[in-house]
Write a protein that holds these residues in place. Structure first.
Motif, short mmCIF file in Angstrom:
data_model
loop_
_atom_site.label_atom_id
_atom_site.label_comp_id
_atom_site.label_asym_id
_atom_site.label_seq_id
_atom_site.Cartn_x
_atom_site.Cartn_y
_atom_site.Cartn_z
N HIS A 35 -25.49 0.31 45.85
CA HIS A 35 -26.76 -0.38 45.60
C HIS A 35 -26.59 -1.89 45.63
O HIS A 35 -27.33 -2.61 46.32
N MET A 36 -25.61 -2.40 44.90
CA MET A 36 -25.40 -3.85 44.83
C MET A 36 -24.96 -4.42 46.18
O MET A 36 -25.39 -5.50 46.57
N ASN A 37 -24.11 -3.69 46.88
CA ASN A 37 -23.68 -4.15 48.20
C ASN A 37 -24.84 -4.20 49.18
O ASN A 37 -24.92 -5.10 50.03
N SER A 38 -25.76 -3.24 49.08
CA SER A 38 -26.91 -3.23 49.98
C SER A 38 -27.83 -4.43 49.74
O SER A 38 -28.51 -4.89 50.66
N LEU A 39 -27.83 -4.92 48.49
CA LEU A 39 -28.66 -6.08 48.15
C LEU A 39 -27.93 -7.40 48.39
O LEU A 39 -28.56 -8.46 48.39
N GLY A 40 -26.62 -7.34 48.53
CA GLY A 40 -25.85 -8.55 48.76
C GLY A 40 -25.66 -9.40 47.52
O GLY A 40 -25.41 -10.61 47.60
N PHE A 41 -25.72 -8.76 46.34
CA PHE A 41 -25.56 -9.50 45.09
C PHE A 41 -24.07 -9.60 44.71
O PHE A 41 -23.28 -8.68 44.98
N PRO A 42 -23.69 -10.69 44.04
CA PRO A 42 -22.34 -10.76 43.49
C PRO A 42 -22.25 -9.81 42.30
O PRO A 42 -23.20 -9.68 41.54
N TYR A 43 -21.15 -9.14 42.15
CA TYR A 43 -21.02 -8.23 41.00
C TYR A 43 -19.56 -7.96 40.70
O TYR A 43 -18.67 -8.17 41.53
N GLU A 44 -19.33 -7.47 39.50
CA GLU A 44 -17.99 -7.11 39.05
C GLU A 44 -18.09 -5.95 38.08
O GLU A 44 -18.88 -6.02 37.12
N PHE A 45 -17.36 -4.90 38.30
CA PHE A 45 -17.29 -3.82 37.33
C PHE A 45 -16.36 -4.23 36.20
O PHE A 45 -15.29 -4.78 36.44
N VAL A 46 -16.78 -3.95 34.99
CA VAL A 46 -15.98 -4.23 33.81
C VAL A 46 -15.83 -2.94 33.02
O VAL A 46 -16.83 -2.28 32.71
N ASP A 47 -14.61 -2.56 32.75
CA ASP A 47 -14.37 -1.31 32.02
C ASP A 47 -15.00 -1.35 30.64
O ASP A 47 -14.70 -2.24 29.83
N ALA A 48 -15.86 -0.38 30.38
CA ALA A 48 -16.46 -0.26 29.05
C ALA A 48 -15.44 0.28 28.06
O ALA A 48 -14.46 0.93 28.44
N VAL A 49 -15.68 0.01 26.81
CA VAL A 49 -14.85 0.56 25.74
C VAL A 49 -15.26 2.02 25.53
O VAL A 49 -16.43 2.31 25.29
N ASP A 50 -14.31 2.92 25.63
CA ASP A 50 -14.58 4.34 25.42
C ASP A 50 -14.46 4.63 23.93
O ASP A 50 -13.35 4.71 23.39
N GLY A 51 -15.59 4.79 23.28
CA GLY A 51 -15.59 4.99 21.83
C GLY A 51 -14.85 6.23 21.39
O GLY A 51 -14.30 6.28 20.29
N SER A 52 -14.81 7.24 22.25
CA SER A 52 -14.13 8.49 21.89
C SER A 52 -12.62 8.33 21.81
O SER A 52 -11.93 9.18 21.25
N LYS A 53 -12.10 7.23 22.37
CA LYS A 53 -10.66 7.00 22.38
C LYS A 53 -10.21 5.98 21.34
O LYS A 53 -9.03 5.63 21.30
N LEU A 54 -11.13 5.51 20.53
CA LEU A 54 -10.76 4.55 19.49
C LEU A 54 -10.00 5.25 18.37
O LEU A 54 -10.39 6.34 17.93
N SER A 55 -8.94 4.63 17.90
CA SER A 55 -8.16 5.21 16.81
C SER A 55 -8.87 4.98 15.49
O SER A 55 -9.80 4.18 15.39
N GLU A 56 -8.43 5.67 14.46
CA GLU A 56 -9.00 5.48 13.13
C GLU A 56 -8.80 4.05 12.66
O GLU A 56 -9.67 3.47 12.00
N GLU A 57 -7.67 3.46 13.00
CA GLU A 57 -7.39 2.07 12.61
C GLU A 57 -8.35 1.12 13.31
O GLU A 57 -8.87 0.17 12.69
N GLU A 58 -8.60 1.35 14.59
CA GLU A 58 -9.54 0.50 15.33
C GLU A 58 -10.95 0.65 14.79
O GLU A 58 -11.68 -0.35 14.63
N LEU A 59 -11.36 1.87 14.50
CA LEU A 59 -12.69 2.08 13.94
C LEU A 59 -12.85 1.40 12.59
O LEU A 59 -13.88 0.77 12.31
N ALA A 60 -11.83 1.49 11.76
CA ALA A 60 -11.87 0.87 10.44
C ALA A 60 -12.00 -0.65 10.54
O ALA A 60 -12.66 -1.29 9.71
#
Length: 269
Positions: A35-60
């Motif tokens: 979609h973005m390439n067809s429009l010719g827009f600049p873009y960058e994918f950025v990895d989202a934080v996967d909440g299901s992989k957060l440790s108990e320490e990170e959540l705390a």
């Protein structure tokens, strides 16, 4: 969790476009890239934080369950936590990179070609803006637009101000000072991302928020990556409506009883 750059094509004078996407969302990324390439827009994918992989320490360290329950009446799902952290990370990135503006998209968005025209005329936006939504809320849940503060952006597009919170954080133009405000009040995570960006008083962000009318971005009809969050929101909303109806019923019943008692001395509760 760190962010990882995937693709980036820079156009002078055009704000960078950062697309938040889970690494495992391969199909979504493919659709968005085409979609973005067809429009010719600049873009960058950025990895989202996967909440299901957060440790108990990170959540705390990053999330307050108690505050979420106090403000929302329920804890956040892992998906909502990850989404909020993803948006907060991009706020930090904007500041660290020394940028003044960036366009933030989620990977289930369809962008209108008119976005280029609107961005080229963003100098016409009202002074003091912090965040510009490129949409007018989620389908069926559009915010109320103020009769004040409207400004033409040329042709048929204009900026508008909202009088109610904006539902959805899937497409917006973010200003540096808005990123600073969001970071100041965003941790620990206690609300979903759209509460931070939508003008919800519970977030205490103090943002000056506008939108584009007609919108230049919309949500695609794709399977949600956070179905449990939407189910909980629907449940809470249903409970709120039941509570409101019960309150109205009790109020009417109480008034009717008082009137009946006043005109019927033999009435006893």
């Amino acid at each position: 969790p760190t962010l990882e750059n995937k693709e980036f094509h820079m156009t002078p004078g055009f704000p960078p476009i950062w697309i938040i996407s889970l690494p495992r969302s391969v199909e979504r990324r493919a659709i968005m890239a085409d979609h973005m390439n067809s429009l010719g827009f600049p873009y960058e994918f950025v990895d989202a934080v996967d909440g299901s992989k957060l440790s108990e320490e990170e959540l705390a360290a990053l999330y307050s369950r108690e505050e979420a329950i106090r403000l929302l009446g329920r804890p956040l799902t892992h998906g909502e936590i990850g989404c909020a952290l993803s948006h907060l990370a991009l706020c930090r990135r904007l500041i660290d990179a020394g940028l003044e503006e960036a366009i933030i998209l989620e990977d289930d968005v369809r962008v209108d070609p008119a976005l280029r025209e609107v961005m080229e005329r963003r100098r016409l936006l009202p002074e003091g803006w912090d965040l510009i939504h490129l949409h007018l809320g989620n389908p069926g849940r559009s915010p109320l637009v103020s009769i004040w503060g409207k400004r033409s952006l040329g042709r048929s597009y204009r900026s508008v101000r909202f009088t109610t919170p904006v539902d959805g954080a899937y497409a917006f133009l973010l200003r540096r000072r808005a990123a600073e405000k969001i970071l100041k009040h965003g941790y620990p995570v206690r609300l979903a991302a759209d509460h931070y960006t939508g003008g919800d008083r519970r977030s205490n962000m103090g943002l000056s928020i506008y939108g584009i009318d007609p919108p230049v971005a919309a949500v695609r009809d794709l399977e949600s990556t956070m179905p449990e969050a939407y189910a909980l929101r629907a449940e809470i909303e249903a409970q709120r409506k039941v509570k409101l109806l019960r309150s109205i019923y009790e109020g009417v019943r109480e008034r009717a009883a008082r009137v009946y008692k006043r005109f019927n001395p033999f009435y006893r509760l």
